[in-house]
Design an enzyme around this catalytic site. Structure first.
Site, PDB file in Angstrom:
ATOM      1  N   HIS A  48      32.430   3.539 -18.765  1.00  0.00           N
ATOM      2  CA  HIS A  48      33.171   3.070 -17.590  1.00  0.00           C
ATOM      3  C   HIS A  48      34.271   2.072 -17.936  1.00  0.00           C
ATOM      4  CE1 HIS A  48      30.204   5.167 -15.213  1.00  0.00           C
ATOM      5  NE2 HIS A  48      29.239   4.460 -15.754  1.00  0.00           N
ATOM      6  N   LYS A  78      32.271  -4.372  -3.021  1.00  0.00           N
ATOM      7  CA  LYS A  78      32.581  -2.948  -2.910  1.00  0.00           C
ATOM      8  C   LYS A  78      32.109  -2.338  -1.598  1.00  0.00           C
ATOM      9  CE  LYS A  78      32.808  -1.757  -7.826  1.00  0.00           C
ATOM     10  NZ  LYS A  78      32.878  -3.104  -8.366  1.00  0.00           N
ATOM     11  N   GLU A  90      26.531   5.548  -5.019  1.00  0.00           N
ATOM     12  CA  GLU A  90      27.572   6.522  -4.717  1.00  0.00           C
ATOM     13  C   GLU A  90      27.244   7.872  -5.343  1.00  0.00           C
ATOM     14  OE1 GLU A  90      31.747   4.021  -4.324  1.00  0.00           O
ATOM     15  OE2 GLU A  90      31.319   5.147  -6.147  1.00  0.00           O
ATOM     16  N   ARG A 122      44.405  -8.202  -8.471  1.00  0.00           N
ATOM     17  CA  ARG A 122      44.995  -8.926  -9.594  1.00  0.00           C
ATOM     18  C   ARG A 122      45.898  -7.981 -10.363  1.00  0.00           C
ATOM     19  NH1 ARG A 122      42.088  -6.289 -13.416  1.00  0.00           N
ATOM     20  NH2 ARG A 122      39.889  -5.895 -13.013  1.00  0.00           N
TER      21      ARG A 122
END
Length: 616
Positions: free
Chosen positions: A235, A116, A200, A297
Site C-alpha cells: 500500500h 476516513k 471496504e 496536504r
C-alpha cells in the site's frame, strides 16, 4: 507576502520548500532533531533551530517546540510539508492562534477529511461516488467480522485516521480476519493514536488514481489533472506518473469534476489530493472509479504534476496562504507530455525490503534530459533509523510515456549508492515489467511478481571487467591484441564471494584496494582475491537476528515449542512498520531471548531454532 518561513519538517520535502521560498525572496528557518544537526535541510536554510532528541515523537511531532522555534526565529508563517504534523488540525489551529500564517488548508477542512469514515459520508452527500463498505461506530471485533462477511471477501481493513499505507490490511479469507484486525489496530494506535477502523470491499483489479486539487480563500477551486499511483508495495507507492495511462478525455473530465466537488464540499484552501480507486478490469471508466480519501496536504508525488503543468505547487501554496487568489483559471491549465517519479529508498529488496542504514560513502544520481532529483541527503550524510528511509525522488519528464520511461530508466541505472543498499535495481526491473510498459498496472502487481523483481541482478561481464582494471597492477595485465581472446582470467571477491573475471586491457600503476561495480541500478564492491580465503556469512544456523533496531511487539512462540518453516515467531516494530520474523526451517525453539515490549539493537539474537534430529 510571507517574509520568513519556518518549515516544520525535514528531508527532501524541507529542501524542496526551501528552494522555492528562496527563489521568492523568503527567509527560511529549518528545525532539526539532534540526529539531523548536519542534515541537508539544515545546511540549506538561512537559520536552523534545534527542537529535541532524535525520535520524532520528541521533536518533529511536538507542536509546542515548533511554535517556540517560530517565535524565537521571527517566522511569520509555518509550512508543515507532508507527514508529521501536516494533517494535524489542532496544530494548524495553534499556528493560527499564535498569529502565524498556516501554509495549508483551514483546520475545519483537515478535520472533515481526517477520518476516513466521516469523509466518505461527506462525499456521499456531495455526490462523489464511494466504495461499498462499513463505516459504523460499533468496533466490536465480532461486528466487524460480520460486516466483512456481509461485504464479501476480499476486504480491506483501514484505520479511519490512517494514511501512507499504515493501518491497512488486505484480508482474503474469513479465518485471517481476527489476526489482521488486531495487527491493523495496533499499528493504527501506534501511528495515529486512534485504533478505529472501517471495512471496504477490495477491488480485484484496482488502480490508484488521484487528482491534484487547489483552492484559495476567494472560493476558487481548480484541478491540475490526475496521477496514477497504482504501482505499490504494501500500500505504499513505488512509481507514480501523470497523466494516467488509458485515461480518455470523458473519464478525465468526470473524475476531475468529482475531485473539485469534493474539495468544494469542505471549502478547501491550498494543495490537496483526492484519491480514487478504480476497477481497471475493463479499462478506466467513470462509473467504476470511487472516492477513497483526501490528503489535506502536499503529496510526495507532486513533482509529476508540476512537470506536466509547468506549475510550482509550493509557490502556489505560499501565495494562497498569504491571501492571494489562484494564479490561473481552470481553462489555463493543460497537460504537457508525461512525467514519472520513482522513490529511491535506503532498503534491501533481497532481504524483504528491510531498511538499510549507515553513512552514504558514495552517492551519485543518474541524469537525463528532463530529469529532476529531489533529495534531502548528500554524500557523506547518514541514513538514520529514526525516520523514513527515502534517499531521493527521481523524476523524469518526456514528450510521451515511452520517453518518460526511458529517461527514468537512464537516471536509475546511473545512480550509485554505497554501502547503503537501495531499491534502484528493483525500480529498473519494475519499469521493464510488461504490464507496466503496457500501462495496465494494478496495485497487486508487486504482490504477484515482487519476488522476481526483488532478485538482485547479475553484473555484466563488461561492468566487472571495467571495475577489475582498477585493481590489477600493470605488470599483471594482459597485452592487447586486435581480435584476440582475453589472455588472463583473474580471481576477485565480489561482495565477499569469489568470482573470475576475464581481463583484456591494461592495469594501473597504482592499483586500488577495491572498486565499485555499477550495473542495472545495483552496486557491488570488488576486491582483490585474498590468498587466505574468505567465507560468506553462515546460513542455516537457526539464529533469528534483529534486522534493524526496533521494539518487539509480539512473541508468537515459546521456548521448547516445535515450529515449521515459515511459521511466525516474533513481530518487530521498526521504521514505523511491523516486520514479521519467521522460522527458517522445521525445528525446535531452543532459545527465546526476548519478550513483548523489549527494545533491541540490529543483529541482536532474538531466538534460535534447531532442526529436529534427522530433519533435512
Amino acid at each position: 507576502m510571507i517574509r520568513a518561513l519556518l518549515i516544520a519538517n525535514r528531508g527532501e520535502i524541507a529542501c524542496r520548500i526551501i528552494r522555492t521560498a528562496r527563489a521568492m525572496g523568503i527567509r527560511t528557518i529549518a528545525v532539526h532533531s539532534d540526529a539531523d544537526a548536519q542534515a541537508l535541510h539544515v545546511r540549506m536554510a538561512d537559520q536552523a533551530v534545534a527542537i529535541g532528541p532524535a525520535p520524532a515523537r520528541e521533536s518533529y511531532l511536538v507542536g509546542e517546540k515548533i511554535l517556540a522555534a517560530a517565535r524565537a526565529s521571527g517566522a511569520d508563517a509555518v509550512h508543515p510539508g507532508y507527514g508529521f504534523l501536516s494533517e494535524n488540525a489542532e496544530f494548524a489551529q495553534a499556528v493560527i492562534d499564535a498569529g502565524l500564517i498556516w501554509v495549508g488548508p483551514k483546520p475545519h477542512s483537515i478535520t472533515a477529511m481526517g477520518l476516513k469514515d466521516a469523509a466518505k459520508r461527506l462525499m456521499q452527500q456531495a455526490g462523489v461516488p464511494t466504495t461499498p463498505g462499513y463505516l459504523g461506530e460499533d468496533q466490536d471485533p465480532a461486528r466487524l467480522a460480520a460486516e466483512a462477511a456481509q461485504i464479501g471477501y476480499p476486504v480491506l481493513i483501514k484505520a479511519v485516521a490512517g494514511g501512507g499505507g499504515k493501518g491497512m490490511r488486505l484480508v482474503e479469507r474469513a479465518e485471517d480476519f481476527a489476526d489482521a484486525l488486531a495487527s491493523c489496530q495496533r499499528e493504527a494506535a501506534a501511528s495515529f493514536g486512534n485504533d478505529h477502523v472501517l471495512i471496504e470491499k477490495y477491488i480485484l483489479s484496482p488502480r490508484h488514481i488521484e487528482v491534484q486539487v487547489f483552492g484559495d480563500a476567494h472560493g476558487n477551486v481548480v484541478h491540475l489533472f490526475e496521477r496514477d499511483c497504482s504501482l505499490q508495495r504494501r500500500h505504499q507507492k513505488v512509481i507514480e506518473e501523470a497523466p494516467a495511462p488509458g485515461m480518455d478525455a470523458a473519464t478525465r473530465a468526470a473524475v476531475c469534476a468529482a475531485a473539485v466537488r469534493a474539495a468544494q464540499a469542505v471549502q478547501y484552501e491550498g494543495a490537496g489530493t483526492i484519491e480514487f480507486i478504480a476497477d481497471g478490469s475493463e479499462g478506466l471508466r467513470a462509473d467504476r472509479i470511487w472516492f477513497m480519501e483526501m490528503n489535506t496536504r502536499l503529496q510526495v508525488e507532486h513533482p509529476v504534476t508540476e512537470a506536466i503543468t509547468g506549475v510550482d505547487l509550493v509557490e502556489w501554496q505560499l501565495r494562497v496562504a498569504a491571501g492571494e487568489p489562484l494564479p490561473c483559471r481552470q481553462d489555463d491549465l493543460t497537460i504537457n507530455g508525461w512525467a514519472m517519479e520513482a522513490r529511491l529508498y535506503a532498503e534491501d529488496p533481497a532481504r524483504g525490503f528491510l531498511p538499510s542504514i549507515g553513512r552514504l560513502e558514495v552517492l551519485r544520481f543518474g541524469s537525463a534530459h528532463g530529469g529532476r532529483i529531489d533529495t534531502g541527503v548528500y554524500e557523506g550524510a547518514e541514513v538514520s533509523p529514526f525516520y523514513d528511509p527515502m534517499i531521493a525522488k527521481v523524476i523524469a519528464h518526456g514528450a510521451s510515456r515511452d520517453q518518460a520511461v526511458e529517461r527514468l530508466d537512464e537516471m536509475l541505472r546511473g545512480t550509485a549508492v554505497w554501502p547503503v543498499r537501495t531499491n534502484a535495481a528493483f525500480l529498473v526491473k519494475a519499469l521493464a515489467h510488461p504490464q507496466f510498459r503496457a500501462g495496465t498496472v494494478d496495485t497487486g502487481l508487486i504482490g504477484r511478481d515482487g519476488d522476481t523483481l526483488a532478485q538482485p541482478p547479475v553484473p555484466s561481464d563488461a561492468a566487472l571487467e571495467c571495475a577489475a582494471q582498477a585493481l590489477v597492477p600493470r605488470s599483471d595485465a594482459p597485452g592487447f591484441r586486435l581480435n584476440a581472446a582475453p589472455r588472463l582470467r583473474a580471481r576477485f571477491l565480489l561482495d565477499g564471494e569469489p568470482v573470475e573475471i576475464a581481463l583484456s586491457g591494461h592495469g594501473t600503476a597504482q592499483p586500488a584496494a577495491s572498486a565499485l561495480v555499477m550495473d542495472q541500478g545495483q552496486v557491488w564492491r570488488l576486491e582483490p582475491w585474498r590468498r587466505d580465503g574468505v567465507h560468506g556469512a553462515a546460513a542455516g544456523d537457526g539464529a533469528i537476528l534483529a534486522p534493524m533496531p526496533g521494539k518487539v511487539i509480539a512473541v508468537a512462540v515459546s521456548e521448547g515449542e516445535a515450529v515449521t518453516r515459515g511459521q511466525k515467531l516474533l513481530t518487530l516494530e521498526a521504521m514505523k512498520m511491523e516486520h514479521t520474523l519467521t522460522a527458517p526451517f522445521d525445528g525446535i525453539v531452543t532459545e527465546l531471548k526476548v519478550s513483548a515490549g523489549a527494545q533491541v539493537q540490529v543483529e541482536a539474537l532474538l531466538a534460535r531454532i534447531e532442526a529436529e534430529e534427522g530433519a533435512a
